[in-house]
Each structure stands twice: as structure tokens, then as C-alpha cells.
Design a protein around this motif. Structure first.
Motif, short mmCIF file in Angstrom:
data_model
loop_
_atom_site.label_atom_id
_atom_site.label_comp_id
_atom_site.label_asym_id
_atom_site.label_seq_id
_atom_site.Cartn_x
_atom_site.Cartn_y
_atom_site.Cartn_z
N UNK A 65 30.69 2.95 -7.12
CA UNK A 65 31.79 3.41 -6.27
C UNK A 65 31.37 3.49 -4.81
N UNK A 66 30.11 3.19 -4.52
CA UNK A 66 29.59 3.31 -3.15
C UNK A 66 28.84 2.04 -2.74
N UNK A 67 29.36 0.89 -3.10
CA UNK A 67 28.67 -0.37 -2.80
C UNK A 67 28.53 -0.58 -1.29
N UNK A 68 29.42 0.02 -0.51
CA UNK A 68 29.33 -0.08 0.95
C UNK A 68 28.10 0.61 1.51
N UNK A 69 27.44 1.44 0.72
CA UNK A 69 26.23 2.12 1.17
C UNK A 69 25.00 1.22 1.04
N UNK A 70 25.16 0.07 0.43
CA UNK A 70 24.03 -0.84 0.23
C UNK A 70 23.96 -1.83 1.38
N UNK A 71 22.73 -2.26 1.68
CA UNK A 71 22.47 -2.99 2.91
C UNK A 71 22.79 -4.49 2.86
N UNK A 72 22.93 -5.05 1.67
CA UNK A 72 23.13 -6.51 1.62
C UNK A 72 23.87 -6.91 0.35
N UNK A 73 24.43 -8.11 0.36
CA UNK A 73 25.08 -8.62 -0.86
C UNK A 73 24.11 -8.65 -2.05
N UNK A 74 22.84 -8.96 -1.79
CA UNK A 74 21.85 -9.00 -2.88
C UNK A 74 21.74 -7.63 -3.55
N UNK A 75 21.76 -6.57 -2.76
CA UNK A 75 21.69 -5.23 -3.32
C UNK A 75 22.90 -4.96 -4.22
N UNK A 76 24.06 -5.39 -3.80
CA UNK A 76 25.29 -5.20 -4.58
C UNK A 76 25.22 -5.98 -5.89
N UNK A 77 24.66 -7.19 -5.83
CA UNK A 77 24.49 -8.00 -7.03
C UNK A 77 23.52 -7.30 -7.99
N UNK A 78 22.44 -6.73 -7.46
CA UNK A 78 21.48 -6.05 -8.32
C UNK A 78 22.09 -4.84 -9.01
N UNK A 79 22.95 -4.10 -8.32
CA UNK A 79 23.65 -2.97 -8.95
C UNK A 79 24.56 -3.50 -10.05
N UNK A 80 25.28 -4.58 -9.77
CA UNK A 80 26.17 -5.17 -10.76
C UNK A 80 25.41 -5.64 -11.99
N UNK A 81 24.25 -6.26 -11.78
CA UNK A 81 23.43 -6.74 -12.89
C UNK A 81 22.91 -5.57 -13.73
N UNK A 82 22.47 -4.51 -13.06
CA UNK A 82 22.00 -3.32 -13.79
C UNK A 82 23.15 -2.75 -14.61
N UNK A 83 24.34 -2.70 -14.02
CA UNK A 83 25.51 -2.19 -14.73
C UNK A 83 25.80 -3.03 -15.96
N UNK A 84 25.66 -4.34 -15.82
CA UNK A 84 25.90 -5.24 -16.97
C UNK A 84 24.95 -4.92 -18.12
N UNK A 85 23.67 -4.74 -17.80
CA UNK A 85 22.68 -4.46 -18.85
C UNK A 85 22.95 -3.09 -19.48
N UNK A 86 23.16 -2.08 -18.65
CA UNK A 86 23.40 -0.73 -19.18
C UNK A 86 24.68 -0.72 -20.02
#
Length: 160
Positions: A65-86
Motif C-alpha cells: 500500500x506504500x509502493x511510492x515510498x520505494x526508490x525505484x521500479x526495481x524495488x517495487x518489482x521485488x516487493x511484488x515478487x515477495x508478495x507472489x511467493x508469500x
């Protein structure tokens, strides 16, 4: 610079005091320059549900819910990937009647969460590695498992 403390108890995602971080003219979930870590699956599981007590960061699942707090698109992708695994791990837990919902998992104590992880993780590895044993399974990074899940899902769609 760190303001807006919230006191919480010893449940998933609330086992310490968390801060909000003020930068960019607003309160944020993470400090400026925060990098979403690429750790092994167990460490990300714990950060996802319990946060980082040392740095006083709320459970990382709230980053969705706070993807705007991340510094780059890569960071957002990493959160998305972690969410997929969890999320996939929670689906495994549901299929094996180990939990009925993500909310149930979020309310577990650290010990209960560790017990659940220890039941789910071997099933996840079986799926991702098609019953072959990966080398050093406890060291597998979250992105490695995410890659394997994406490949398996593609194969499953082709063969089904």
C-alpha cells in the motif's frame, strides 16, 4: 526525523514499536533510500509478517500500500515478487488445512509463524523444484523462488 510511534504487542506484525519516517514532505513507511532486501525466503517471511524491529519498520507486507515510498521500479518489482511467493505459501497452507486465511497467519506469534513456515516451505520447494532437492534450500533467495514459481505457472498453463 523518525516520528509517530505506535506501540504494539507480541503478535505478527506488532512485536515492537514502529516509526513513520518523514521525507518528501510526508510521513512514509520506510526511511528515505530504503532498499527492499533480497534475502532467503525465511527472512523475508519474517520481515513480511513481523517487520524490522531494529530499524523500527512495520511488517513489509504493508509496502504493498506504500509502493511510492520505494526508490525505484526495481524495488517495487521485488516487493511484488515477495508478495507472489508469500501468497503462494499461504495458498499451500490453506490447501493443507494449516490456516484458513492470510489474516489468521498475520495474527500468529513468531513461534507459531515459524512452525507454519517449517510445514509450508518443503511443499513450496517440492513444487518449485519438481521433487528434486535444491542445494542449500535454506539459503534460497526470495527472487530465486519467485523465478521458479513464474516458470512453473507458465508450464502449468501450457500443459493444462
Amino acid at each position: 526525523n523518525n516520528n509517530n510511534n505506535n506501540n504494539n504487542n507480541n503478535r505478527s506484525g506488532s512485536n515492537s514499536t514502529y516509526n513513520s519516517f518523514f521525507w518528501g514532505n510526508k510521513f512514509r513507511m520506510v526511511p528515505q533510500g530504503f532498499i527492499f532486501p533480497i534475502y532467503n525466503v525465511k527472512t523475508i517471511w519474517n520481515l513480511w509478517f513481523f517487520g524490522n524491529a531494529l530499524d523500527k519498520i512495520r511488517p513489509y507486507r504493508h509496502l504493498l500500500k506504500h509502493l511510492g515510498d520505494l526508490s525505484s521500479p526495481t524495488q517495487k518489482v521485488n516487493v511484488s515478487r515477495a508478495n507472489k511467493v508469500i501468497s503462494f505459501m499461504i495458498d499451500i497452507a490453506k490447501e493443507h488445512n494449516l490456516t484458513d486465511s492470510i489474516e489468521s497467519v498475520q495474527s500468529l506469534s513468531l513461534e507459531e509463524s515459524n512452525n507454519l513456515f517449517n510445514k509450508i516451505y518443503p511443499i513450496l520447494l517440492e513444487y518449485c523444484y519438481e521433487n528434486r532437492n535444491p542445494k542449500r534450500p535454506n539459503d534460497l533467495q526470495i527472487n530465486t523462488i519467485a523465478d521458479r514459481l513464474y516458470k512453473r505457472h507458465k508450464l502449468d498453463r501450457i500443459t493444462n
